[in-house]
Design an enzyme around this catalytic site. Sequence first.
Site: not given
Ligand code: ACO
Length: 428
Positions: A306, A363
Site C-alpha cells: 500500500h 482487498d
Molecule cells: N508484490 C511484490 N512486490 C511489491 C508489491 C507487491 N504487491 N507491492 C510493492 N512491491 C515492491 C515494488 O516492486 C517495489 O520494490 P523496489 O523498491 O525494489 O522497486 C517496492 O515494493 C515499492 O513499491 P511501489 O510500487 O514503489 O510502491 P507504491 O506505493 O507506488 O505502490 C501499490 C503501492 C500500487 C498498492 C503496490 O503495493 C501494488 O501494486 N500492490 C498490488 C496491488 C494492490 O493490491 N493494490 C490495492 C491497493 S489498496 C486500494 O487501492 C484499496
Amino acid sequence: MTDKTATLNVGDDSDQFPVLDGSVGPEVIDIRKLYGETGKFTYDPGFTSTAACKSAITYIDGEQGILLHRGYPIDQLAENSSFMEVAYLLLNGELPKKAELDNFSYTISRHTMLHEQLATFYRGFRRDAHPMAIMIGVVGALSAFYHDSTDITDPEQRMIASHRLIAKMPTIAAMAYKYSIGQPFMYPENKLSYTGNFLRMTFGVPAEPYEVNPIIENAMRRIFILHADHEQNASTSTVRLASSSGANPFACIAAGIACLWGPAHGGANEAALNMLREIGDVKRIPEYIARAKDKDDPFRLMGFGHRVYKNFDPRAKVMKATADEVLKELNISDPVLDVAKELEHIALNDEYFIEKKLYPNVDFYSGVILNAIGFPTDMFTALFALARTTGWVAQWNEMIADPDQKIGRPRQLYVGATQRDYVPVDKR
Ligand code: ACO
C-alpha cells in the site's frame, strides 16, 4: 500554523516557507508561494510527499496502521455502526443522534429509485460489459436527469446531489449486475437496510419474495464501511481534481469511478481473487512468492502493499475476520481462503516483504467474502465504488466549501525539445 519555518537553499538563494500543523500527523511545508517567490516548482510524481488539500474527514497513520474517520477508529465503526451512520459521520462530521440518523436514513431511502428512462441506458450496453464501464456511463448520465442538484454554488443542491448519489449507487450497481445476467431489474425496497436493499436488488427476483440473510447483510455492512473513505487516494483525488473546475457532482463521481477501476486501486480485489484462484493450491505458493520477488517479472502479489500503510492495513484485519465468519456461517469451505491465509503467513515471514513493509491490504480478503456471497468477480470493484461514493461526496462537499481551494493545475518538469522551426514534410 506553527511559528516554524522551513528554509530552502538553492545556490546562493535562501527562502523561508511557513510550516503548517495538522491536528495530528506530519507537519506540512506550505509552498504555495514557492513559484511566485523563487520561480521554481517541486517535482513529486504520484504525490508521494505532497498534501493537495486540507481535510478533516479521514486520518491515516500508515506506519502504525491506524485509520480514523472524523476521529473514530475504523474497527470500532465496522463493529458498531450502520452504514448510514458512517455515511452521516463522513458527510456531517459527527455521529448522528437518533433523530438525525432516522431523518438521514429516511432521506436516503427516498432517493433510491432511478429515473425510469435511465433503464434504457443499460440496454445500450453489451450484456458482457464490465459493470464499472456501465457505472461510469450511468453515473455521468445522472447529470442529464437531475438538473435541480447540479448548481455547486448552492449548498442545498450540493446536499441533495450527495444524498442522491449515496442512495442511487446501490440501485445502479445492482442494475448493472441484473443486466449482465439477463434478469429483470429489481426496484428498491425502502423498508430494508441500505445493504439489505442492495442484496435484494442484486440477488432477488420479482417472481418470489427475497429473505435477507442477516449474516450476509452484516458482512456487506462491514465491507461497505471498510471501503467508505480513505483520505486522498487516487480516486478521491480524481473527484477533487475534476470538481476543482466546477464540474457537476455526477460528472465528478463518474471520474472517480473511472479511476477506481484500475488494478493498482479498486480493481485489486478482483485481481487478488483471480491470483488466489490461479495459485489454487498452497503447494504452489513458493513459486508465486518467488515471482513477486523477481525484478524481471512484472508479477506482484495482488492485495499486498500500500502506498500509505507500511504496517497491517487495519481494514484487512476486520476483513479477514469477516471472511472466516461468512464462510463458517454459510458452511462453505473454500480452498481459496486457505491459499490466502497461507500466502499471508509466508509473505509476512519473508525477508523481501518484511524489508519493503508489504502487508495485506483491504482487498486481500474482500474477494474471498464477495465470492462466497455470490458476486461475480467483475462486480467487486463496482461494490467498492458504491461504498466509496459516501467518501467521495463527503470530500467533494468539504472541498467546495474550502476557501483555499483553487482549480487543480499541476506543473511539470519539461524534458522535451526546445523551440525549433517547422520543417515541411518533403524536407524531413
Ligand atoms: N508484490 C511484490 N512486490 C511489491 C508489491 C507487491 N504487491 N507491492 C510493492 N512491491 C515492491 C515494488 O516492486 C517495489 O520494490 P523496489 O523498491 O525494489 O522497486 C517496492 O515494493 C515499492 O513499491 P511501489 O510500487 O514503489 O510502491 P507504491 O506505493 O507506488 O505502490 C501499490 C503501492 C500500487 C498498492 C503496490 O503495493 C501494488 O501494486 N500492490 C498490488 C496491488 C494492490 O493490491 N493494490 C490495492 C491497493 S489498496 C486500494 O487501492 C484499496
